[in-house]
Design an enzyme around this catalytic site. Structure first.
Site, short mmCIF file in Angstrom:
data_model
loop_
_atom_site.label_atom_id
_atom_site.label_comp_id
_atom_site.label_asym_id
_atom_site.label_seq_id
_atom_site.Cartn_x
_atom_site.Cartn_y
_atom_site.Cartn_z
N PHE A 1 5.24 0.24 -2.75
CA PHE A 1 5.60 0.59 -1.37
C PHE A 1 6.87 -0.18 -0.98
O PHE A 1 6.97 -1.37 -1.25
CB PHE A 1 4.45 0.24 -0.43
CG PHE A 1 4.61 0.80 0.94
CD1 PHE A 1 4.22 2.10 1.23
CD2 PHE A 1 5.19 0.06 1.95
CE1 PHE A 1 4.39 2.63 2.51
CE2 PHE A 1 5.36 0.58 3.23
CZ PHE A 1 4.96 1.87 3.50
N ASP B 1 -2.10 -5.70 -2.21
CA ASP B 1 -1.88 -4.97 -0.96
C ASP B 1 -2.93 -3.86 -0.90
O ASP B 1 -2.95 -2.98 -1.75
CB ASP B 1 -0.46 -4.40 -0.92
CG ASP B 1 -0.12 -3.78 0.44
OD1 ASP B 1 -1.03 -3.31 1.13
OD2 ASP B 1 1.08 -3.78 0.80
N TYR C 1 -3.60 0.31 10.67
CA TYR C 1 -3.48 1.62 11.32
C TYR C 1 -3.77 2.80 10.41
O TYR C 1 -3.67 3.94 10.85
CB TYR C 1 -2.10 1.78 11.96
CG TYR C 1 -0.91 1.44 11.06
CD1 TYR C 1 -0.45 2.34 10.13
CD2 TYR C 1 -0.28 0.21 11.17
CE1 TYR C 1 0.61 2.03 9.31
CE2 TYR C 1 0.79 -0.11 10.35
CZ TYR C 1 1.24 0.80 9.42
OH TYR C 1 2.29 0.48 8.61
N LYS C 2 -4.10 2.55 9.16
CA LYS C 2 -4.40 3.67 8.25
C LYS C 2 -5.91 3.94 8.29
O LYS C 2 -6.41 4.39 9.32
CB LYS C 2 -3.87 3.34 6.86
CG LYS C 2 -2.34 3.34 6.87
CD LYS C 2 -1.72 2.81 5.60
CE LYS C 2 -0.20 2.87 5.70
NZ LYS C 2 0.46 2.00 4.73
N ARG D 1 1.34 15.19 0.28
CA ARG D 1 0.25 14.22 0.20
C ARG D 1 -0.82 14.58 1.22
O ARG D 1 -0.53 14.84 2.39
CB ARG D 1 0.84 12.84 0.47
CG ARG D 1 -0.08 11.68 0.29
CD ARG D 1 0.65 10.38 0.49
NE ARG D 1 0.96 10.14 1.90
CZ ARG D 1 1.20 8.93 2.43
NH1 ARG D 1 1.21 7.87 1.66
NH2 ARG D 1 1.47 8.80 3.71
C1 LIG Z 1 1.51 1.27 5.06
C2 LIG Z 1 1.83 0.20 4.09
C3 LIG Z 1 2.48 -0.96 4.51
C4 LIG Z 1 2.93 -1.07 5.93
O1 LIG Z 1 3.56 -2.24 6.26
P1 LIG Z 1 3.98 -2.50 7.79
O2 LIG Z 1 4.42 -3.87 7.81
O3 LIG Z 1 2.77 -2.20 8.62
O4 LIG Z 1 5.04 -1.51 8.13
C5 LIG Z 1 2.72 -1.96 3.58
N1 LIG Z 1 2.33 -1.80 2.29
C6 LIG Z 1 1.70 -0.68 1.85
C7 LIG Z 1 1.29 -0.56 0.44
C8 LIG Z 1 1.45 0.36 2.75
O5 LIG Z 1 0.85 1.46 2.32
#
Ligand SMILES: *Cc1c(COP(=O)(O)O)cnc(C)c1O
Length: 403
Positions: A122, A192, A217-218, A362
């Site tokens: 990511f 992560d 938030y996911k 997706r």
């Molecule tokens: C959604 C996501 C993030 C989001 O990071 P933010 O700091 O909330 O923008 C980070 N890492 C992964 C793998 C994600 O899927």
């Protein structure tokens, strides 16, 4: 599976009752809960209680009536979803900021200099790691392909930084196996969990993981921009230091001392004042998991996936998500050169999935609130859009800022 069979699967689904915990809009099949979870029914009332009663009436007294403990309280509610102890998790900051804190902390505590991560991880994970290594003398970031991660863990590897479930392909690492490999080479492991927690089983302590971060938030349904969380295994809590040494991570914030003295335990990973409104929304999101086991989430996710792949098999789409349930997360992705307009045509038809550049379609299969009937109907609409070529209509080509 026929539509009637999909309905029968819903009738037999032990998680079917959880759908009523969410306020899903009419006429929408929501296949993007892996990017922004749906609104829990309880959230508006809880937010309004916080604003109109606690803030308005209680004013500053609110801090001693539950606000100040919100990061720990919410962290403790995340713990069972990730195989952690309550005092090993704290809800704070963003995933990006938490990554920074942990990467710098490990580099500062280690005699080693390399952070190892995966090409195509990511973006924020790689971007933050790039910035973090610049903050520690002689530190460096090594980015290798997924296939060569295990072989690249070497005598200078301080930290292996990986995303448990890949945001594009949904490929899932074997957490225990990679963690064991990292430890055998003397490296620490940071996972992560943004695309895993709340959708598939995660057992940080079962895998002997050192550190983890994840998103609120996911799948945790904390609302747009919700606070994230951070996990530090008990055995490391006394020896790693938060480089963002803010007053809320101080042993005694209200002693107002000049010198920083880190709090014992997980509290030291706080930096500034907790975002109480946002933490309350995350707490409402987590309440949607009451009475739900990780095994139930994992089984439902796998069954939704099976239905999607069976129905999509005839469409000639190239699936990039592994077939084996243990090798993937809770979304399904297809590669298609026209993924962008196809996704727009789907959204217009009420099926909200998403597009990931450059060519990925997706679909999130959120086990808590998605029905088998939803997946059945969504694949019917997808099939119609592809077979009619409706996605070629010019209005579907327009780009937007957020994808
Ligand atoms: C959604 C996501 C993030 C989001 O990071 P933010 O700091 O909330 O923008 C980070 N890492 C992964 C793998 C994600 O899927």
């Amino acid at each position: 599976m026929t539509l009637d069979e999909a309905r029968a699967a819903d009738a037999a689904d032990p998680l079917a009752h959880c759908r009523s915990r969410f306020a899903l809009p009419e006429g929408v099949i929501y296949l993007d809960g892996n990017s922004l979870g749906a609104l829990p029914v309880a959230t508006p009332a809880a937010q309004s209680d916080l604003v109109e009663r606690q803030w308005r009436d209680r004013l500053i007294r609110g801090w001693n009536e539950g606000w100040i403990e919100a990061p720990q309280r919410v962290g403790a509610k995340i713990a069972p979803l990730i195989g952690a102890k309550a005092h090993e998790v704290i809800a704070t900051d963003s995933t990006s900021a938490n990554l920074f804190k942990l990467i710098v902390a490990v580099l500062q505590a280690s005699g080693r200099h390399t952070v190892l991560s995966e090409a195509g991880n990511f973006p924020t994970d790689l971007h933050v790691a790039e910035g973090a290594v610049k903050c520690v003398p002689n530190a460096r970031l090594e980015i290798v392909t997924r296939e060569s991660i295990a072989a690249s863990i070497g005598p200078d590897t301080a930290l292996v930084l990986l995303t448990h479930v890949h945001y594009k392909t949904a490929q899932r690492y074997d957490m225990k196996s990679i963690t064991t490999t990292a430890h055998a080479a003397g490296a620490m492991m940071l996972w992560d969990l943004s695309h895993s927690a709340g959708a598939v089983g995660v057992d940080l302590n079962g895998a002997d993981a050192d550190l983890a971060v994840g998103c609120g938030y996911k799948y945790l349904n904390g609302g747009p921009g919700s606070p994230a969380y951070l996990f530090v295994a008990e055995r490391h809590q006394g020896r790693l230091a938060n480089p963002l040494s803010g007053w809320m991570g101080h042993a005694e914030p209200f002693a107002f001392a000049d010198a920083y003295q880190p709090a014992p335990g997980i509290d030291r990973w706080l930096c500034g004042t907790p975002p109480v409104l946002a933490l309350s929304a995350l707490e409402s999101g987590l309440a949607c998991f009451d009475g739900v086991t990780m095994a139930q989430l994992e089984a439902k996710s796998a069954a939704l996936f099976e239905l999607f792949t069976a129905r999509a098999a005839a469409l000639g789409l190239e699936c990039v998500t592994p077939a084996g349930p243990a090798a993937r997360g809770s979304h399904i992705s297809f590669r298609h050169p026209e993924a962008w307009p196809i996704n727009n045509a789907l959204i217009e038809a009420g099926v909200i999935g998403d597009f990931r550049a450059p060519d990925i379609l997706r679909f999130g299969l959120t086990p808590l609130y998605l029905a088998f009937e939803d997946v059945w109907c969504a694949t019917e609409i997808l099939s119609d859009i592809l077979s009619t070529g409706r996605w070629r209509e010019p209005r579907f080509a327009a780009r937007s800022r957020v994808t």
